[in-house]
Design a protein around this motif. Structure first.
Motif, PDB file in Angstrom:
ATOM      1  N   ASN A   1      -8.978  10.013   1.060  1.00 59.21           N
ATOM      2  CA  ASN A   1      -9.856   8.935   0.623  1.00 59.21           C
ATOM      3  C   ASN A   1     -10.736   8.429   1.772  1.00 59.21           C
ATOM      4  O   ASN A   1     -11.926   8.137   1.594  1.00 59.21           O
ATOM      5  N   ILE A   2     -10.148   8.313   2.954  1.00 63.32           N
ATOM      6  CA  ILE A   2     -10.924   7.857   4.115  1.00 63.32           C
ATOM      7  C   ILE A   2     -12.025   8.851   4.436  1.00 63.32           C
ATOM      8  O   ILE A   2     -13.182   8.474   4.680  1.00 63.32           O
ATOM      9  N   LEU A   3     -11.665  10.165   4.414  1.00 66.25           N
ATOM     10  CA  LEU A   3     -12.659  11.201   4.714  1.00 66.25           C
ATOM     11  C   LEU A   3     -13.780  11.213   3.685  1.00 66.25           C
ATOM     12  O   LEU A   3     -14.944  11.492   4.011  1.00 66.25           O
ATOM     13  N   GLU A   4     -13.446  10.926   2.440  1.00 67.29           N
ATOM     14  CA  GLU A   4     -14.452  10.947   1.374  1.00 67.29           C
ATOM     15  C   GLU A   4     -15.292   9.666   1.332  1.00 67.29           C
ATOM     16  O   GLU A   4     -16.218   9.538   0.522  1.00 67.29           O
TER      17      GLU A   4
ATOM     18  N   PRO B   1       6.149   9.607   0.831  1.00 69.46           N
ATOM     19  CA  PRO B   1       5.312   9.190   1.962  1.00 69.46           C
ATOM     20  C   PRO B   1       4.283  10.247   2.371  1.00 69.46           C
ATOM     21  O   PRO B   1       3.169   9.897   2.766  1.00 69.46           O
ATOM     22  N   ILE B   2       4.642  11.518   2.280  1.00 66.67           N
ATOM     23  CA  ILE B   2       3.691  12.570   2.644  1.00 66.67           C
ATOM     24  C   ILE B   2       2.510  12.565   1.679  1.00 66.67           C
ATOM     25  O   ILE B   2       1.348  12.699   2.088  1.00 66.67           O
ATOM     26  N   THR B   3       2.835  12.398   0.395  1.00 64.39           N
ATOM     27  CA  THR B   3       1.754  12.334  -0.606  1.00 64.39           C
ATOM     28  C   THR B   3       0.838  11.147  -0.334  1.00 64.39           C
ATOM     29  O   THR B   3      -0.392  11.241  -0.443  1.00 64.39           O
ATOM     30  N   ALA B   4       1.425  10.007   0.058  1.00 65.35           N
ATOM     31  CA  ALA B   4       0.635   8.810   0.360  1.00 65.35           C
ATOM     32  C   ALA B   4      -0.261   9.028   1.570  1.00 65.35           C
ATOM     33  O   ALA B   4      -1.447   8.640   1.580  1.00 65.35           O
ATOM     34  N   ILE B   5       0.300   9.653   2.609  1.00 62.99           N
ATOM     35  CA  ILE B   5      -0.483   9.937   3.818  1.00 62.99           C
ATOM     36  C   ILE B   5      -1.650  10.859   3.500  1.00 62.99           C
ATOM     37  O   ILE B   5      -2.801  10.612   3.912  1.00 62.99           O
TER      38      ILE B   5
ATOM     39  N   GLY C   1      -3.082  11.454   0.553  1.00 64.92           N
ATOM     40  CA  GLY C   1      -4.066  10.818  -0.306  1.00 64.92           C
ATOM     41  C   GLY C   1      -4.939   9.822   0.450  1.00 64.92           C
ATOM     42  O   GLY C   1      -6.164   9.768   0.263  1.00 64.92           O
ATOM     43  N   SER C   2      -4.303   9.042   1.332  1.00 64.54           N
ATOM     44  CA  SER C   2      -5.055   8.061   2.109  1.00 64.54           C
ATOM     45  C   SER C   2      -6.041   8.720   3.053  1.00 64.54           C
ATOM     46  O   SER C   2      -7.202   8.294   3.183  1.00 64.54           O
TER      47      SER C   2
END
Length: 494
Positions: free
Chosen positions: A288-291, A278-282, A284-285
């Protein structure tokens, strides 16, 4: 302190306790034996002194003129014989445990030979051989008459052939003495003493021999000493029981702690694995939003999303540290070693962390040789150096950070130098321990777990390397040095 350390310390205490208990028992046994030996030696010396006193006193009571009158066997009928024998008789039976008292001298024909001149029980030298039971003399008091054994009586001039094997008998002409060792004969355990008999001019004319029985003496000694030895034996038993009890308690406690340690490691391993996904998912998400992967975002969301991204990164690092610690302490850490160029790895790390350093307005650079091949686990090495550079950025507010690479003999040396908060000499010795952070570090950065350097150290050692810290002190920056083995001729894989 975790249960693993507690287990190790309990085991150390257990072995120390075992050693102390064993030493205590051995010391008690040695002390008892030494005391017994010393006591026997002391009491034997007292016996020697008593024997010499008896011999010297009686020798002074013998008149040399009486001895001069006793030359041949028939002289036993002379009054001089009676005076000498009666004097010996009184001395023998007047002193407890004296079993034989006799006089001998060197023969006139051959001074290397000795002859008897009488003993305390030979008023009639033929009493035990005249077939008259009324005359019998039981010299050793055993209830049996043995005329050719311990009850043999003496007369003037009787050969004393045994004296040839008794150097003390000849030495006694020069002064009183006792034989070195006790011996056992028909009388039991006996100690012999000699004292010279002198004439009016001070010349030795004969020697008085006295045998004293030591059996009763040593029986009393043992009766006195045995209670003490029994007490020592009882004390040893108590120490042994306590030692066994403590060993049992220590072992049981060690097993409990070992079990707790295993449960802790298992829980930590499961928990960190469950958190990792879950930490990796948070993370990564958020990235992606910032980019802008999902489209443009309002300006007001940039700051909170950056916080989420950075926090998840720190949390992911902490989870990775816990996982590594779990693997290391359970002996499950695997190292996939290969040959690679350490310079290239360092350059990639510096490039990846450059934005973080720029955000703090720090100059981050790398310097070094063109290529140095090392033999290690590239992933673990990447983690070690990344950790050190990341730490340098965290704890440096102004100035620069330099990562240098050079070859030192059979080792490649990577040095991460910064102009940060520095480290005191006191803290340098403990900084590679688990959950340790310096006071200055806490002032500058409050997010560290105190695990990164411990993991870096263990991973470095797992790659057959070395790691240490150098610092001029608080406020003077730091140098973190890592050494890894240079590859012996293999081609690089990275």
């Amino acid at each position: 302190m975790n249960s693993n350390n507690q287990t190790k310390k309990i085991r150390s205490v257990m072995w120390i306790g075992n050693g102390i208990a064993l030493i205590a028992v051995l010391v008690a046994i040695a002390a008892s034996w030494l005391l017994y030996g010393q006591t026997l030696t002391l009491l034997t010396e007292n016996l020697r002194e008593r024997l010499q006193t008896i011999s010297i006193t009686e020798a002074a009571n013998i008149d040399a003129k009486d001895l001069a009158a006793l030359q041949v066997e028939g002289d036993w009928q002379k009054p001089e014989w009676a005076r000498v024998v009666n004097s010996l008789h009184r001395a023998k039976y007047g002193n407890k445990n004296v079993v034989f008292m006799y006089i001998f001298r060197k023969t006139k024909a051959d001074p290397t030979q000795m002859e008897f001149m009488g003993d305390a029980d030979s008023l009639n030298p033929y009493a035990n051989t005249d077939n008259n039971p009324n005359n019998n003399v039981d010299v050793n008091g055993d209830g049996k008459i043995e005329p050719d054994g311990p009850d043999k009586l003496q007369w003037p001039g009787q050969p004393y052939s045994e004296a040839v094997d008794l150097p003390e008998a000849y030495a006694a002409y020069n002064g009183p003495l006792t034989v070195k060792d006790l011996y056992t004969d028909a009388y039991g355990t006996v100690l012999t003493g000699y004292s010279p008999i002198k004439d009016e001019n001070g010349n030795t004319v004969a020697v008085l021999g006295t045998d004293i029985k030591a059996d009763d003496f040593f029986t009393v000694t043992r009766q006195t000493l045995y209670p003490f030895l029994i007490f020592i034996a009882f004390l040893i038993c108590i120490i042994s029981i306590l030692a066994v009890t403590l060993v049992y308690m220590w072992r049981r406690r060690a097993k409990e702690l070992t079990k707790m340690d295993e449960l802790k490691d298992e829980f930590l391993s499961v928990a960190t694995h469950q958190l990792r996904a879950p930490i990796t998912a948070i993370r990564g998400s958020a990235a992606n939003i910032l980019e802008g992967t999902y489209g443009a975002i309002p300006e007001y969301l940039t700051q909170p999303l950056s916080v989420i991204n950075e926090s998840s990164r720190l949390m992911a690092n902490s989870v990775e540290d816990y996982l590594n610690i779990s693997r290391i302490e359970q002996g499950r850490m695997k190292y996939e070693k290969s040959t690679f160029d350490i310079v290239t790895v360092v350059q990639k790390i510096v490039s990846s962390l450059a934005p973080t350093a720029e955000a703090k307005k720090l100059a981050l650079s790398s310097v070094g040789e063109e290529k140095i091949n090392v033999y290690a686990d590239v992933g673990k090495v990447n983690q070690i150096i990344t950790n050190l550079v990341d730490n340098a950025i965290k704890y440096t507010n102004t100035g620069n950070i330099t990562v240098s690479v050079e070859r030192k003999g059979t080792m490649a040396r990577v040095v991460v130098s910064d102009t940060g908060v520095g480290i005191s000499n006191k803290d340098i010795g403990i900084l590679f321990e688990k959950f340790v952070r310096t006071r200055n570090a806490n002032k500058v950065n409050t997010t560290g777990s105190g695990l990164g350097l411990y993991v870096a150290k263990m991973l470095t050692l797992g790659n057959s390397g070395n790691i240490w810290i150098e610092s001029g002190g608080v406020g003077k920056g730091s140098r973190f040095i890592v050494e890894l083995p240079v590859s012996q001729g293999a081609s690089p894989t990275a």
